[in-house]
Design an enzyme around this catalytic site. Structure first.
Site, PDB file in Angstrom:
ATOM      1  N   GLU A  67       1.190  -1.335   0.125  1.00 25.45           N
ATOM      2  CA  GLU A  67      -0.238  -0.010  -0.312  1.00 25.45           C
ATOM      3  C   GLU A  67       1.248   1.338  -0.401  1.00 25.45           C
ATOM      4  OE1 GLU A  67      -3.363   1.002   0.051  1.00 25.45           O
ATOM      5  OE2 GLU A  67      -2.181   3.527   0.363  1.00 25.45           O
ATOM      6  N   GLN A  75     -13.624   7.002   2.870  1.00 27.95           N
ATOM      7  CA  GLN A  75     -14.366   7.747   1.808  1.00 27.95           C
ATOM      8  C   GLN A  75     -16.117   7.964   2.197  1.00 27.95           C
ATOM      9  OE1 GLN A  75     -13.026   5.915  -1.414  1.00 27.95           O
ATOM     10  NE2 GLN A  75     -11.374   5.437  -0.458  1.00 27.95           N
ATOM     11  N   VAL A 110       2.131  -1.650  -6.763  1.00 28.58           N
ATOM     12  CA  VAL A 110       1.863  -2.552  -7.211  1.00 28.58           C
ATOM     13  C   VAL A 110       2.264  -2.045  -8.489  1.00 28.58           C
ATOM     14  CG1 VAL A 110       1.454  -4.947  -8.014  1.00 28.58           C
ATOM     15  CG2 VAL A 110       1.400  -4.687  -5.879  1.00 28.58           C
ATOM     16  N   CYS A 195     -20.571   4.545  -5.519  1.00 24.53           N
ATOM     17  CA  CYS A 195     -21.863   4.642  -4.784  1.00 24.53           C
ATOM     18  C   CYS A 195     -22.674   5.657  -5.539  1.00 24.53           C
ATOM     19  CB  CYS A 195     -20.950   5.674  -3.201  1.00 24.53           C
ATOM     20  SG  CYS A 195     -22.611   6.079  -2.077  1.00 24.53           S
ATOM     21  N   ASP A 327     -14.418  -2.625  -5.225  1.00 20.96           N
ATOM     22  CA  ASP A 327     -13.911  -1.454  -6.425  1.00 20.96           C
ATOM     23  C   ASP A 327     -12.594  -2.096  -7.718  1.00 20.96           C
ATOM     24  OD1 ASP A 327     -16.030  -0.328  -5.094  1.00 20.96           O
ATOM     25  OD2 ASP A 327     -14.305   1.376  -4.554  1.00 20.96           O
ATOM     26  N   ALA A 337     -18.862   0.374  -0.112  1.00 21.39           N
ATOM     27  CA  ALA A 337     -17.813  -0.019   1.533  1.00 21.39           C
ATOM     28  C   ALA A 337     -19.058  -1.021   1.961  1.00 21.39           C
ATOM     29  CB  ALA A 337     -17.516   1.321   2.743  1.00 21.39           C
ATOM     30  N   ALA A 338     -19.805  -1.185   1.860  1.00 19.21           N
ATOM     31  CA  ALA A 338     -20.906  -2.330   2.047  1.00 19.21           C
ATOM     32  C   ALA A 338     -21.092  -3.192   1.435  1.00 19.21           C
ATOM     33  CB  ALA A 338     -22.193  -1.382   1.809  1.00 19.21           C
ATOM     34  N   CYS A 370     -26.824   1.427   0.097  1.00 21.17           N
ATOM     35  CA  CYS A 370     -26.511   3.157  -0.021  1.00 21.17           C
ATOM     36  C   CYS A 370     -27.085   3.881   0.635  1.00 21.17           C
ATOM     37  CB  CYS A 370     -26.872   3.428  -1.607  1.00 21.17           C
ATOM     38  SG  CYS A 370     -25.834   5.274  -2.406  1.00 21.17           S
TER      39      CYS A 370
HETATM   40  C1  LIG Z   1     -17.986  10.700  -2.284  1.00 25.80           C
HETATM   41  C2  LIG Z   1     -17.590   8.777  -1.855  1.00 25.80           C
HETATM   42  C3  LIG Z   1     -19.143   8.413  -0.846  1.00 25.80           C
HETATM   43  C4  LIG Z   1     -19.310   7.351  -0.487  1.00 25.80           C
HETATM   44  N1  LIG Z   1     -20.273   7.220   0.407  1.00 25.80           N
HETATM   45  C5  LIG Z   1     -20.341   5.268  -0.034  1.00 25.80           C
HETATM   46  C6  LIG Z   1     -21.490   4.929   1.073  1.00 25.80           C
HETATM   47  O1  LIG Z   1     -22.166   5.625   1.691  1.00 25.80           O
HETATM   48  N2  LIG Z   1     -21.522   3.583   1.839  1.00 25.80           N
HETATM   49  C7  LIG Z   1     -20.866   2.966   0.867  1.00 25.80           C
HETATM   50  O2  LIG Z   1     -20.948   1.742   1.356  1.00 25.80           O
HETATM   51  N3  LIG Z   1     -19.532   3.231  -0.159  1.00 25.80           N
HETATM   52  C8  LIG Z   1     -19.457   4.169  -0.081  1.00 25.80           C
HETATM   53  N4  LIG Z   1     -17.882   4.849  -0.976  1.00 25.80           N
HETATM   54  C9  LIG Z   1     -18.161   3.968  -1.176  1.00 25.80           C
HETATM   55  C10 LIG Z   1     -16.637   3.143  -0.620  1.00 25.80           C
HETATM   56  O3  LIG Z   1     -15.277   3.905  -0.099  1.00 25.80           O
HETATM   57  C11 LIG Z   1     -15.482   2.226  -1.678  1.00 25.80           C
HETATM   58  O4  LIG Z   1     -16.776   1.516  -2.183  1.00 25.80           O
HETATM   59  C12 LIG Z   1     -14.589   1.507  -0.823  1.00 25.80           C
HETATM   60  O5  LIG Z   1     -13.881   2.078  -0.030  1.00 25.80           O
HETATM   61  C13 LIG Z   1     -13.846   0.195  -1.808  1.00 25.80           C
HETATM   62  O6  LIG Z   1     -12.936  -0.230  -0.587  1.00 25.80           O
HETATM   63  P1  LIG Z   1     -11.593  -0.992  -1.783  1.00 25.80           P
HETATM   64  O7  LIG Z   1     -10.632  -1.352  -1.062  1.00 25.80           O
HETATM   65  O8  LIG Z   1     -12.448  -1.636  -2.577  1.00 25.80           O
HETATM   66  O9  LIG Z   1     -11.170   1.349  -2.057  1.00 25.80           O
HETATM   67  P2  LIG Z   1     -10.446   1.602  -1.777  1.00 25.80           P
HETATM   68  O10 LIG Z   1     -10.859   1.484  -0.417  1.00 25.80           O
HETATM   69  O11 LIG Z   1     -10.324   2.385  -2.224  1.00 25.80           O
HETATM   70  O12 LIG Z   1      -8.884   1.027  -1.420  1.00 25.80           O
HETATM   71  C14 LIG Z   1      -7.690   1.292  -2.286  1.00 25.80           C
HETATM   72  C15 LIG Z   1      -6.367   1.369  -2.106  1.00 25.80           C
HETATM   73  O13 LIG Z   1      -5.220   0.242  -2.735  1.00 25.80           O
HETATM   74  C16 LIG Z   1      -4.228   1.936  -2.653  1.00 25.80           C
HETATM   75  N5  LIG Z   1      -3.959   1.217  -3.585  1.00 25.80           N
HETATM   76  C17 LIG Z   1      -4.143   2.118  -5.367  1.00 25.80           C
HETATM   77  N6  LIG Z   1      -2.933   1.636  -6.398  1.00 25.80           N
HETATM   78  C18 LIG Z   1      -2.536   0.550  -6.005  1.00 25.80           C
HETATM   79  C19 LIG Z   1      -1.318  -0.464  -6.250  1.00 25.80           C
HETATM   80  N7  LIG Z   1      -1.077   0.125  -7.435  1.00 25.80           N
HETATM   81  N8  LIG Z   1      -0.938  -0.759  -5.259  1.00 25.80           N
HETATM   82  C20 LIG Z   1      -0.690  -0.974  -4.561  1.00 25.80           C
HETATM   83  N9  LIG Z   1      -2.324  -0.021  -3.574  1.00 25.80           N
HETATM   84  C21 LIG Z   1      -3.017   0.964  -4.390  1.00 25.80           C
HETATM   85  C22 LIG Z   1      -4.986   2.901  -2.572  1.00 25.80           C
HETATM   86  O14 LIG Z   1      -3.736   3.809  -1.896  1.00 25.80           O
HETATM   87  C23 LIG Z   1      -6.094   2.750  -1.314  1.00 25.80           C
HETATM   88  O15 LIG Z   1      -5.676   2.500  -0.167  1.00 25.80           O
HETATM   89  C24 LIG Z   1     -18.326   6.016  -0.821  1.00 25.80           C
HETATM   90  C25 LIG Z   1     -17.073   6.649  -1.514  1.00 25.80           C
HETATM   91  C26 LIG Z   1     -16.894   8.053  -2.389  1.00 25.80           C
HETATM   92  C27 LIG Z   1     -15.589   8.393  -2.709  1.00 25.80           C
END
Ligand SMILES: Cc1cc2nc3c(=O)[nH]c(=O)nc-3n(C[C@H](O)[C@H](O)[C@H](O)COP(=O)(O)OP(=O)(O)OC[C@H]3O[C@@H](n4cnc5c(N)ncnc54)[C@H](O)[C@@H]3O)c2cc1C
Length: 442
Positions: A67, A75, A110, A195, A327, A337-338, A370
Site C-alpha cells: 500500500e 470515503q 504494485v 457509491c 471496487d 464499502a457496504a 447506499c
Molecule cells: C464520495 C464518496 C461517497 C461514498 N459513499 C459511500 C457510502 O455511503 N456507503 C458505502 O458503503 N460506500 C461509499 N463509498 C464507496 C466506498 O468508499 C468504496 O466503495 C470503498 O472504499 C472501496 O474499498 P476498496 O478497498 O475496494 O478501495 P479503497 O478503499 O479505495 O482502497 C484502495 C486502496 O488501494 C491502494 N492502491 C491504489 N493503487 C495501488 C497500487 N498500485 N498498489 C497498491 N495499492 C494501491 C489505495 O491507496 C487505497 O488505499 C463512497 C465513496 C466516495 C468517494
C-alpha cells in the site's frame, strides 16, 4: 517463466500443490525479494478487512500488505464533509495505525502482476512472492474525463468542487456557504461510480442548506445524470423521484458532462446526440471512474482492466490462488464499502477453504447498500442484491426518509467501519437481517 502453472482443476483443490509450486524452484525464490503466505494489494477498506482477518487466523509473519498511501480515508464520510456535517479530519487516519500487527507493510505501489509465477512487482522494484494473493486496489477517479475540471477544482475561487477527493470535499461546503443563488448543477457520470447515490446525496444536503439559509427561492437546482434512471433499484428510485418533485429539483437524464469552463458546463445529450450548455453559479462534479490505468492488460485483469473474479466466490477465474475484493473487481454490483463488508465475509470462508485444499463454497449475493441522504436528518437506506432486489436489514420500510437512518449513516456506520470492518470483524448485516426478520429472510 519461473514456475509452471498447473491446470485449473488441479489447482482448485490442492493447497499442497500451491505449496509445491511455490517452494519447488529455489532459483525462483532467489529472484524474489521476499515471500509471504498471503499478500494483500491495497490497504483500503477491502485490503485491511481481509488482511486483519488473515493476520488473526494465520498468525505472525503470514502476511504482507502492499500500500503506497500514508493516510487511509473513510470515503463514505466525504458526502457529510461536503455537506458540512463532518470535518475532513474525521475521515482520515494514519495508515500505520490501521495495519494489522506484524503484517509486513510494503510502502509501494504494485505495477505488475505475475500470477503464473506467484509474485507481484512494485514501483520501487521489489518482487514480492505469495502463495495466496488478495487484490483490493480500488478504482481510479478520472478527473481528466471532464475537460477543464481539474484546474477549476484547484482554483480556490471557483464554484466547482467534488466530494470524490479528500482534496476538494471541504471546498464543496465552502461553496455551498458562499453561494448566493443562481444555477446550481450536480453531475452524475456513466457507471461505474463509487457509491452511485453520492452524486445526488450532496445535492439534497446543499438544497436543504440553501432552503434553511434563505437562498433557495433565488436558486434553480439541476441534477444532470448520464443514466436513464435516478437510481438502479425501482423501489428507491420511486422514493427519490418523489423527493425531487417535492423539492422542485430539475432532473435531466442522459446528460453526460464533458467539459466545464469558468461559467458554463457542457453536456452531451446521449439520447438526442446533441450538445447542451448550462450556465452555472455552483457546480458539484462527479468525475467518470474506471479501473486503475496500470490494470489494463495485466494477466489478472479482464479486457477493461477490472480484476476478473467469479462474481459469487470472488476467486479469480483463471488463478485459483488469487482473490479480489471491492471496487477493483468486475463483480457486477454497486461499488460501496457496504459491498466490501459483505464480500469480506465470503472471502474469509473461501480463502480458508482453498488453503485447506477445498473448493470455495460461500456465495456472494451482490449485497450492497447506499444510505441515500435526502437532507440534514433524513436518509433512505437502500440495500439490494445483484438483481436490484431490495435486501433490507430492518423490519420497516426502508424506502421512506427516516431520521434514524441518518444517524445510522452519520454516527453508527463510521464506528462499524473503523472498529469492525477494518479489523476484519464486520462482514455486513446478513446475520442481523435474519434476526430482525425472525429468520424469514436469507
Ligand atoms: C464520495 C464518496 C461517497 C461514498 N459513499 C459511500 C457510502 O455511503 N456507503 C458505502 O458503503 N460506500 C461509499 N463509498 C464507496 C466506498 O468508499 C468504496 O466503495 C470503498 O472504499 C472501496 O474499498 P476498496 O478497498 O475496494 O478501495 P479503497 O478503499 O479505495 O482502497 C484502495 C486502496 O488501494 C491502494 N492502491 C491504489 N493503487 C495501488 C497500487 N498500485 N498498489 C497498491 N495499492 C494501491 C489505495 O491507496 C487505497 O488505499 C463512497 C465513496 C466516495 C468517494
Amino acid at each position: 517463466m519461473l514456475l509452471q502453472r498447473a491446470p485449473r482443476s488441479t489447482l482448485r483443490n490442492g493447497s499442497g500443490l500451491f505449496k509445491s509450486l511455490f517452494h519447488s524452484t529455489p532459483s525462483a525464490r532467489a529472484q524474489l525479494d521476499h515471500t509471504h503466505q498471503f499478500v494483500v494489494v491495497g490497504g483500503g477498506a477491502g485490503g485491511l478487512a481481509v488482511g486483519s482477518w488473515i493476520r488473526r487466523k494465520y498468525g505472525e509473519n503470514s502476511l504482507a500488505i502492499i500500500e503506497p498511501a500514508d493516510t487511509h480515508y473513510y470515503q463514505p464520510m466525504f458526502t457529510l464533509v461536503g455537506g458540512g456535517a463532518k470535518k475532513m479530519d474525521a475521515t482520515a487516519r494514519p495508515m500505520a495505525s490501521l495495519m494489522p500487527p506484524d503484517a509486513k507493510w510494503v510502502r509501494s505501489s504494485v505495477t505488475e502482476f505475475r500470477p503464473d509465477e506467484n509474485y507481484v512487482v512494485t514501483a520501487d522494484g521489489q518482487r514480492v512472492g505469495y502463495e495466496y494473493l488478495v487484490v483490493a486496489l480500488g478504482l481510479e477517479v478520472k478527473y481528466d474525463g471532464i475537460k477543464g475540471l481539474q484546474p477549476l477544482l484547484e482554483d480556490p475561487q471557483s464554484m466547482v468542487s467534488t466530494n470524490y477527493s479528500p482534496l476538494y470535499a471541504s471546498k464543496t461546503f465552502q461553496n455551498i456557504q458562499r453561494f448566493t443563488g443562481g444555477n446550481a448543477i450536480f453531475t452524475m457520470p456513466p457507471l461505474p461510480v463509487k457509491c452511485p447515490g453520492a452524486p445526488q446525496k450532496i445535492m439534497y444536503l446543499a438544497e436543504d442548506y440553501w432552503r434553511k439559509h434563505g437562498v433557495r427561492d433565488e436558486t434553480t437546482v439541476t441534477y444532470n445524470t448520464a443514466l436513464g434512471v435516478i437510481f438502479g433499484v425501482k423501489k428507491y428510485a420511486n422514493s427519490l423521484l418523489k423527493v425531487v418533485e417535492e423539492r422542485d429539483i430539475k432532473l435531466n437524464f442522459q446528460r453526460k458532462c464533458v467539459e466545464i469552463t469558468k461559467n458554463e458546463a457542457i453536456f452531451e445529450n446521449t439520447q438526442e446526440g446533441t450538445i447542451e450548455t448550462y450556465k452555472y453559479d455552483f457546480l458539484h462534479a462527479s468525475p467518470p471512474q474506471g479501473p486503475l490505468a496500470m490494470m489494463k492488460g495485466q494477466p489478472i485483469s479482464d479486457e477493461i482492466g477490472w480484476v476478473d473474479v467469479d462474481k459469487t466466490t470472488l476467486q479469480h477465474r483463471r488463478y485459483p490462488n488469487v482473490f479480489g475484493i471491492g471496487d477493483c473487481t468486475n463483480v457486477p454490483t454497486s461499488k460501496t464499502a457496504a459491498a466490501v463488508a459483505a464480500e469480506s465475509a465470503i472471502l474469509k470462508t473461501n480463502i480458508a477453504a482453498v488453503v485447506k485444499g477445498l473448493n470455495p463454497s460461500a456465495l456472494y449475493d451482490g449485497y450492497t447498500s447506499c444510505p441515500l441522504i435526502t437532507g440534514y436528518g433524513k436518509t433512505i437506506l437502500a440495500e439490494f442484491d445483484f438483481n436490484a432486489n431490495p435486501l433490507e436489514t430492518f423490519p420497516f420500510d426502508q424506502g421512506k426518509e427516516r431520521r434514524s437512518m441518518y444517524h445510522l449513516k452519520k454516527d453508527v456506520m463510521p464506528e462499524l467501519y473503523w472498529e469492525g470492518l477494518l479489523k476484519g470483524l464486520w462482514g455486513g448485516p446478513a446475520i442481523a437481517r435474519k434476526i430482525m426478520h425472525l429468520g424469514t429472510r436469507e
